[in-house]
Motif scaffolding. Sequence first.
Motif, mmCIF file in Angstrom:
data_model
loop_
_atom_site.group_PDB
_atom_site.id
_atom_site.type_symbol
_atom_site.label_atom_id
_atom_site.label_comp_id
_atom_site.label_asym_id
_atom_site.label_seq_id
_atom_site.Cartn_x
_atom_site.Cartn_y
_atom_site.Cartn_z
ATOM 1 N N PHE A 141 62.256 48.750 26.373
ATOM 2 C CA PHE A 141 63.538 48.421 27.010
ATOM 3 C C PHE A 141 63.671 46.913 27.207
ATOM 4 O O PHE A 141 64.759 46.349 27.078
ATOM 5 N N GLU A 142 62.540 46.261 27.516
ATOM 6 C CA GLU A 142 62.560 44.794 27.630
ATOM 7 C C GLU A 142 62.950 44.184 26.276
ATOM 8 O O GLU A 142 63.798 43.289 26.203
ATOM 9 N N ALA A 143 62.370 44.713 25.196
ATOM 10 C CA ALA A 143 62.685 44.197 23.854
ATOM 11 C C ALA A 143 64.141 44.460 23.480
ATOM 12 O O ALA A 143 64.759 43.685 22.742
ATOM 13 N N MET A 144 64.696 45.546 23.999
ATOM 14 C CA MET A 144 66.108 45.876 23.705
ATOM 15 C C MET A 144 67.065 45.050 24.545
ATOM 16 O O MET A 144 68.284 45.132 24.352
ATOM 17 N N GLY A 145 66.538 44.292 25.503
ATOM 18 C CA GLY A 145 67.393 43.390 26.273
ATOM 19 C C GLY A 145 67.723 43.844 27.679
ATOM 20 O O GLY A 145 68.566 43.222 28.339
ATOM 21 N N ALA A 146 67.097 44.918 28.152
ATOM 22 C CA ALA A 146 67.338 45.308 29.557
ATOM 23 C C ALA A 146 66.746 44.242 30.469
ATOM 24 O O ALA A 146 65.620 43.799 30.260
ATOM 25 N N GLN A 147 67.523 43.834 31.456
ATOM 26 C CA GLN A 147 67.028 42.799 32.381
ATOM 27 C C GLN A 147 66.524 43.372 33.691
ATOM 28 O O GLN A 147 65.646 42.807 34.319
ATOM 29 N N LEU A 148 67.124 44.469 34.145
ATOM 30 C CA LEU A 148 66.673 45.099 35.390
ATOM 31 C C LEU A 148 66.230 46.524 35.088
ATOM 32 O O LEU A 148 66.888 47.243 34.330
ATOM 33 N N LEU A 149 65.123 46.903 35.687
ATOM 34 C CA LEU A 149 64.572 48.246 35.521
ATOM 35 C C LEU A 149 64.465 48.889 36.896
ATOM 36 O O LEU A 149 63.811 48.339 37.793
ATOM 37 N N VAL A 150 65.133 50.022 37.062
ATOM 38 C CA VAL A 150 65.041 50.785 38.314
ATOM 39 C C VAL A 150 64.092 51.938 38.038
ATOM 40 O O VAL A 150 64.381 52.791 37.188
ATOM 41 N N LEU A 151 62.955 51.945 38.718
ATOM 42 C CA LEU A 151 61.908 52.911 38.383
ATOM 43 C C LEU A 151 61.570 53.824 39.552
ATOM 44 O O LEU A 151 61.271 53.360 40.649
ATOM 45 N N ARG A 152 61.622 55.124 39.305
ATOM 46 C CA ARG A 152 60.996 56.097 40.214
ATOM 47 C C ARG A 152 59.814 56.698 39.479
ATOM 48 O O ARG A 152 59.934 57.098 38.315
ATOM 49 N N HIS A 153 58.689 56.777 40.179
ATOM 50 C CA HIS A 153 57.472 57.303 39.545
ATOM 51 C C HIS A 153 56.605 57.961 40.603
ATOM 52 O O HIS A 153 56.582 57.521 41.756
ATOM 53 N N SER A 154 55.895 58.987 40.194
ATOM 54 C CA SER A 154 55.056 59.722 41.148
ATOM 55 C C SER A 154 53.796 58.951 41.527
ATOM 56 O O SER A 154 53.109 59.324 42.479
ATOM 57 N N MET A 155 53.501 57.888 40.811
ATOM 58 C CA MET A 155 52.262 57.165 41.063
ATOM 59 C C MET A 155 52.517 55.915 41.908
ATOM 60 O O MET A 155 53.285 55.027 41.498
ATOM 61 N N SER A 156 51.859 55.839 43.052
ATOM 62 C CA SER A 156 51.987 54.649 43.893
ATOM 63 C C SER A 156 51.550 53.435 43.093
ATOM 64 O O SER A 156 50.502 53.459 42.449
ATOM 65 N N GLY A 157 52.341 52.375 43.154
ATOM 66 C CA GLY A 157 51.955 51.135 42.477
ATOM 67 C C GLY A 157 52.537 50.981 41.082
ATOM 68 O O GLY A 157 52.412 49.909 40.484
ATOM 69 N N ALA A 158 53.186 52.021 40.545
ATOM 70 C CA ALA A 158 53.725 51.908 39.182
ATOM 71 C C ALA A 158 54.750 50.774 39.061
ATOM 72 O O ALA A 158 54.687 49.989 38.099
ATOM 73 N N PRO A 159 55.699 50.614 40.001
ATOM 74 C CA PRO A 159 56.652 49.492 39.853
ATOM 75 C C PRO A 159 55.954 48.128 39.926
ATOM 76 O O PRO A 159 56.304 47.207 39.182
ATOM 77 N N GLY A 160 54.966 48.012 40.799
ATOM 78 C CA GLY A 160 54.231 46.737 40.894
ATOM 79 C C GLY A 160 53.476 46.430 39.616
ATOM 80 O O GLY A 160 53.416 45.279 39.171
#
Length: 334
Positions: free
Chosen positions: A119-138
């Motif tokens: 997604f970064e390569a496709m040009g997305a600048q902001l990523l909103v992430l929900r994930h079951s694993m603590s620390g995944a966004p960091g």
Amino acid sequence: MSLSNAAVSSPAPTGAGIFAAHPALAARHLLGLEGMGRETLLELIEESAREREWLRSGAPNRDDLAGCTVMLAFIEDSTRTRTSFEIAARRLGANALTFSASASSLNKGETLLDTMRLFEAMGAQLLVLRHSMSGAPGYLARHLPRVGVLNAGDGMHEHPTQGLLDLLTLHDAWQGRFEGRRLAIVGDVAHSRVARSAIAGLTALGATVTVCGPGTLLPVDVELLGCDVAPTVEEAMGGADGVMALRIQKERMEKGLLPSLVEYAREWGIQPARVALMKPEAVVMHPGPVNRGIELDPVVADSPRSVILAQVENGVAARCAVLRRCWNAWKEEV
Ligand code: CP
């Protein structure tokens, strides 16, 4: 699905990362409320309240996020957070796309980081992430140099935009004064990212928090989060300025942490008699989704004291404020 070993071994990020001067993280990320300063929190509440007035006015979409592609990656189920982020991004003029994890190559073994690099390569600048694993966004924030990462709830760590919408809701209920106020949080604190963000935000603003719940669902050394602990729901709610019931995750029963939902409802459920123990103007909150009759008596959920739908409305406004800040920081940093 694999997050890679690096994510698992990386420490969960602490500190806000965004807006506050956190040395390790750029301002374009929002990872948590822990470490976010009082001034920043108050500014965000004010900005969210202004966004709410604008949203209520029904004015046409703005162009604050023109040129910004926001990728909504919910690798765990969501209704409120995903749709409100999407509405907020579109109302501010962003190109918002929802990534469907269940129909993706994550199922073929592609790692989370490799997928987000696409997604970064496709040009997305902001990523909103929900994930079951603590620390995944960091973890992603540290490995994606051209993306701002917004945490939409990670495991048992934080849910910062839920924390901000809860602060806005309490700001309204408490006439803008947090000092001297007390919120009771009832239920599964151990597994609750909502509780962690609420405690971080409220204590930074001078309010106090009392938690209570079954012993199996309270973290060891829970006081280290900055809250008090009450042995019963009556003691937690007595004289409080509000109560937040947490969702009981039924899978906890399967793990033996809860003997019975009927017993839970009797011991810890928010019933009218318990609401009557709080101050007369105190409010009832729930992040949703609600298990009616378990965490909340339906009479309480639908009563004038309930601000559950105000929380939902405030979610769109808070996400507008946060998206705008992250995008403005992204333009400065990248
Ligand atoms: N409060 C909350 O995070 O709800 P969703 O899981 O529906 O997004």
